[in-house]
Structure formats: C-alpha cells, structure tokens
Design a protein around this motif. Sequence first.
Motif, PDB file in Angstrom:
ATOM      1  N   SER A  57       0.854  -1.180   0.000  1.00 37.13           N
ATOM      2  CA  SER A  57       0.000   0.000   0.000  1.00 37.13           C
ATOM      3  C   SER A  57       0.897   1.240   0.000  1.00 37.13           C
ATOM      4  O   SER A  57       2.063   1.165  -0.405  1.00 37.13           O
ATOM      5  N   LYS A  63      -1.393   7.766   3.691  1.00 37.87           N
ATOM      6  CA  LYS A  63      -2.733   7.283   4.055  1.00 37.87           C
ATOM      7  C   LYS A  63      -3.480   8.355   4.847  1.00 37.87           C
ATOM      8  O   LYS A  63      -4.618   8.709   4.521  1.00 37.87           O
ATOM      9  N   THR A  91      -3.816  -3.644  -7.937  1.00 36.69           N
ATOM     10  CA  THR A  91      -4.138  -4.045  -6.560  1.00 36.69           C
ATOM     11  C   THR A  91      -3.675  -2.979  -5.577  1.00 36.69           C
ATOM     12  O   THR A  91      -4.406  -2.615  -4.646  1.00 36.69           O
ATOM     13  N   ILE A  92      -2.474  -2.469  -5.790  1.00 34.01           N
ATOM     14  CA  ILE A  92      -1.944  -1.416  -4.920  1.00 34.01           C
ATOM     15  C   ILE A  92      -2.809  -0.163  -5.028  1.00 34.01           C
ATOM     16  O   ILE A  92      -3.203   0.434  -4.016  1.00 34.01           O
ATOM     17  N   GLU A  94      -5.913   0.195  -5.912  1.00 31.02           N
ATOM     18  CA  GLU A  94      -7.224   0.009  -5.289  1.00 31.02           C
ATOM     19  C   GLU A  94      -7.115   0.142  -3.773  1.00 31.02           C
ATOM     20  O   GLU A  94      -7.989   0.734  -3.132  1.00 31.02           O
ATOM     21  N   GLU A  95      -6.059  -0.391  -3.204  1.00 27.87           N
ATOM     22  CA  GLU A  95      -5.834  -0.262  -1.759  1.00 27.87           C
ATOM     23  C   GLU A  95      -5.662   1.205  -1.374  1.00 27.87           C
ATOM     24  O   GLU A  95      -6.291   1.693  -0.431  1.00 27.87           O
ATOM     25  N   SER A  98      -8.779   3.324  -1.453  1.00 27.48           N
ATOM     26  CA  SER A  98      -9.733   3.056  -0.372  1.00 27.48           C
ATOM     27  C   SER A  98      -9.593   4.049   0.779  1.00 27.48           C
ATOM     28  O   SER A  98     -10.509   4.178   1.593  1.00 27.48           O
ATOM     29  N   TYR A  99      -8.496   4.770   0.850  1.00 28.61           N
ATOM     30  CA  TYR A  99      -8.286   5.761   1.918  1.00 28.61           C
ATOM     31  C   TYR A  99      -8.846   7.136   1.560  1.00 28.61           C
ATOM     32  O   TYR A  99      -8.862   8.028   2.398  1.00 28.61           O
TER      33      TYR A  99
END
Length: 172
Positions: A57, A63, A91-92, A94-95, A98-99
């Motif tokens: 991430s 974050k 994938t990274i 999308e993670e 999410s923040y």
Amino acid sequence: MNYMIVYSSFTGNTKIIAEAIKDALKESSCTYCGEIEGSANHDADILFVGFCVHKGSCTDEIKHYLESLENQKIALFGTAGFGGSESYFETILEEVKSYIPKSNNIIGSFMCQGKMAKNVLERYSKMLEEKPGNREIMDMINNYHNALSHPDENDLDRVQMFAKKMLSDFNG
C-alpha cells in the motif's frame, strides 16, 4: 488552472516521478511540489499525490493525508520496487484509493517500477541462503536487479503523458 504535487519518497523514485510531472506541466501554475510535510495551506485545482509502495500500500503518512482530503480532484502516482505486473499495480492502487473519502474525485492514476533499497537485496540473499535454489526467491532477486534502472526514460515519458492528460481532461 493550477496544480499541486505532494509525495512521500523513501528511495528517491517517487521524487523523480514528481519532478517529471512538474516539468511536463511547466506551462501551468504549480502551487507546491514537495514532500508532504510542507504541503499544508496550498490550494490547487488538481492535486497530484505520490507514494512509494510500502507493504502493498502507501505509507501511513500518505494514508493519513489522503484520509484528510475533501472535495479535491486527485491524480495518484506511485512507484513500486516489485514491478512489471499491471495487475499488481492495480491491486496497490485500489488499496490506496480506499483511503480517499467519497467527496473527492479520483481523476487518474499512474504506477511504475522503482529501484529498491540495498537492504532488500540483502534480505532476499539471506532468504536464498536458507532455501538454496528456491525459484520464487531467485525471481525476487532478479526483479531487484531489473528494478535498478527504474524509473527509466520510458517511465518518465509515460508519467509526463499522464500528467498532461490529467490537465487536458480537467480543462476539457
């Protein structure tokens, strides 16, 4: 139209990408380009947020920064030592996405490979000593060596096209 570039960079890869974005957009007004610590109180139409991949991430610093944003147009960019796979990059991303609170608009994202710190190779080498001939570990060591040339000219060209597209789409 103005923009801001905020990033976190441990090995310098993300900083290189940030500087390439700024260079590509030199015809527009940059209100700030630098590490996250100095980014407070800057206003911009588009916010470019850069991160280095940390444990799949972004860093906690990025974050928390992303979580604090409201009503922004955000273009993400990142560098990952382990690279070469678009699905891994997705994938990274999308993670990291999410923040970002829903009041923001994510207008685009860019990822490329970056060189890794020397201690990563040392860690991989110790793993290989414990498991001689392990194909997965040997692949990780090969990836480390392949990453040494990144971000390369192709990466810089691609991120500059990305940055110009973000501005063009915004003005469009």
